[in-house]
Design an enzyme around this catalytic site. Sequence first.
Site, PDB file in Angstrom:
ATOM      1  N   THR A  28      44.288  39.277  48.800  1.00  0.00           N
ATOM      2  CA  THR A  28      43.586  38.863  47.575  1.00  0.00           C
ATOM      3  C   THR A  28      42.313  39.685  47.406  1.00  0.00           C
ATOM      4  O   THR A  28      41.863  40.345  48.341  1.00  0.00           O
ATOM      5  CB  THR A  28      43.239  37.356  47.615  1.00  0.00           C
ATOM      6  N   TRP A  87      47.178  46.879  20.040  1.00  0.00           N
ATOM      7  CA  TRP A  87      48.037  45.933  20.755  1.00  0.00           C
ATOM      8  C   TRP A  87      47.555  44.518  20.477  1.00  0.00           C
ATOM      9  O   TRP A  87      46.376  44.295  20.225  1.00  0.00           O
ATOM     10  CB  TRP A  87      47.994  46.255  22.259  1.00  0.00           C
ATOM     11  N   GLU A 161      44.730  52.592  25.997  1.00  0.00           N
ATOM     12  CA  GLU A 161      45.764  53.615  25.829  1.00  0.00           C
ATOM     13  C   GLU A 161      45.237  55.020  26.071  1.00  0.00           C
ATOM     14  O   GLU A 161      45.983  55.980  25.908  1.00  0.00           O
ATOM     15  CB  GLU A 161      46.324  53.552  24.392  1.00  0.00           C
ATOM     16  N   HIS A 187      51.233  53.661  31.984  1.00  0.00           N
ATOM     17  CA  HIS A 187      49.937  54.118  31.483  1.00  0.00           C
ATOM     18  C   HIS A 187      49.475  55.313  32.322  1.00  0.00           C
ATOM     19  O   HIS A 187      50.177  55.766  33.216  1.00  0.00           O
ATOM     20  CB  HIS A 187      48.928  52.974  31.518  1.00  0.00           C
ATOM     21  N   ARG A 218      30.088  33.186  42.922  1.00  0.00           N
ATOM     22  CA  ARG A 218      30.304  33.842  44.212  1.00  0.00           C
ATOM     23  C   ARG A 218      30.285  35.366  44.147  1.00  0.00           C
ATOM     24  O   ARG A 218      29.879  36.026  45.098  1.00  0.00           O
ATOM     25  CB  ARG A 218      31.640  33.368  44.806  1.00  0.00           C
ATOM     26  N   ARG A 248      41.650  37.647  38.345  1.00  0.00           N
ATOM     27  CA  ARG A 248      41.333  38.623  39.400  1.00  0.00           C
ATOM     28  C   ARG A 248      42.547  39.497  39.703  1.00  0.00           C
ATOM     29  O   ARG A 248      43.686  39.043  39.643  1.00  0.00           O
ATOM     30  CB  ARG A 248      40.955  37.896  40.697  1.00  0.00           C
TER      31      ARG A 248
END
Length: 394
Positions: A28, A87, A161, A187, A218, A248
């Site tokens: 993570t 988009w 883009e 991309h 945090r 995240r």
Amino acid sequence: MFYELAASTWGAEEQAAIQRVLASGMVTMGSEVKRFEAQFAEYFGVPHAVMTNSGSSANLIGVAALCYKRERPLQRGDEVLVPPISWVTTYTPLQQYGLTLRFVDVERDSLNIDVDRLEAALTPRTRAVAAISILGNPARLDEVRAFADRHGLYFYEDNCESMDAELAGRKTGTFGDFGTFSFFFSHHISTIEGGMLVTRDPELAELARCIRAHGWTRDLPQDSTLFERSTDAFYEAYRFILPGYNVRPMELSGAVGQEQLKKLPGMTAARRKNWHYFKERFAGDDRFITQREHGKSSSFSFTIILNPAHGIDRNHVFAALREADIGFRMITGGNFLRHDAIRHFDHSCHGGMGNADLAHDAGFFVGNHPFDLTPQIDRLHDVLDRACSRRNSP
Ligand SMILES: Cc1ncc(COP(=O)(O)O)c(C=O)c1O
């Protein structure tokens, strides 16, 4: 497929980065993401970069951050000038924060917002302007910046883009109050899913970091200006100051991003080489309107609009492309005003949207990739030339 719309940019380095992170057990968001953010900020010459799990999320936390600024926050009912070609997730955060969209048409050849129409589009409620460099081609970002400064507007730059494109020696994505990037597959660089927000405004950067992760404190610096830290460590470990999200990125994406960033200059150079060949093959043929380069494009793809003066049937062209094994698709999202979702948006239009409609009704794009596409571009040209010849048009 002979000519794909999208292709992988990964090699052994990205695979090794994934293995390294998996073996570490720390998957993570952590030090890999931090390192990628620092390298990204340095490459783009900005002080702050905040990574997210997608470009859409970067747009979301950027717009949210503008709504929580201490001074002059965006407020419900405020109006944002936007182009009709982008988009869907350029627009959705604006709707979700109660903002009103005011559409201003794009230029027919660059496909970017027509800056000449901005002054006349202003109303007393206008508080921000959005510019999107479409498919690698820089919008007139310096002029949008000057327009925003002249009228005290925020500038929302969706650069999802156009990574590594440049205007007047400056990278696109760095002209706005914040700029956003996407690392979705196909991309300029890919972390599977992923995005980044960059800004020069320290308050916006802190707000984005807070909103990215639950609205907690945090991830904020010790000397954060957003809140007063108490001496109660137990409380401070789970302290929430804003209505945030969890958008995240994963540590895996941060590690892959570092490898991809190293390859970016070489990949952009390869894309530009293809771009020049594409422009050369289609030069002087007024049946096809191709994107006019403004500044230095990082060429995400090649857009083609069938010139309405020639009465070419697009479906006939699509059939020929399918037959030739060439992938194609709509230019970004076409004209957003033509999608059902617009019913849910508070919006108005400044004048007509003829250029966006033309791209919607007569345009399409084919892929560009960071390797030589000479045979693909040759076949594309031959197929289009034949399908659009007077003799072969139905
Ligand atoms: C202009 C623009 N903005 C935002 C996005 C969203 O990026 P993502 O797919 O990473 O959410 C895209 C996606 O391609 C895009 O083209």
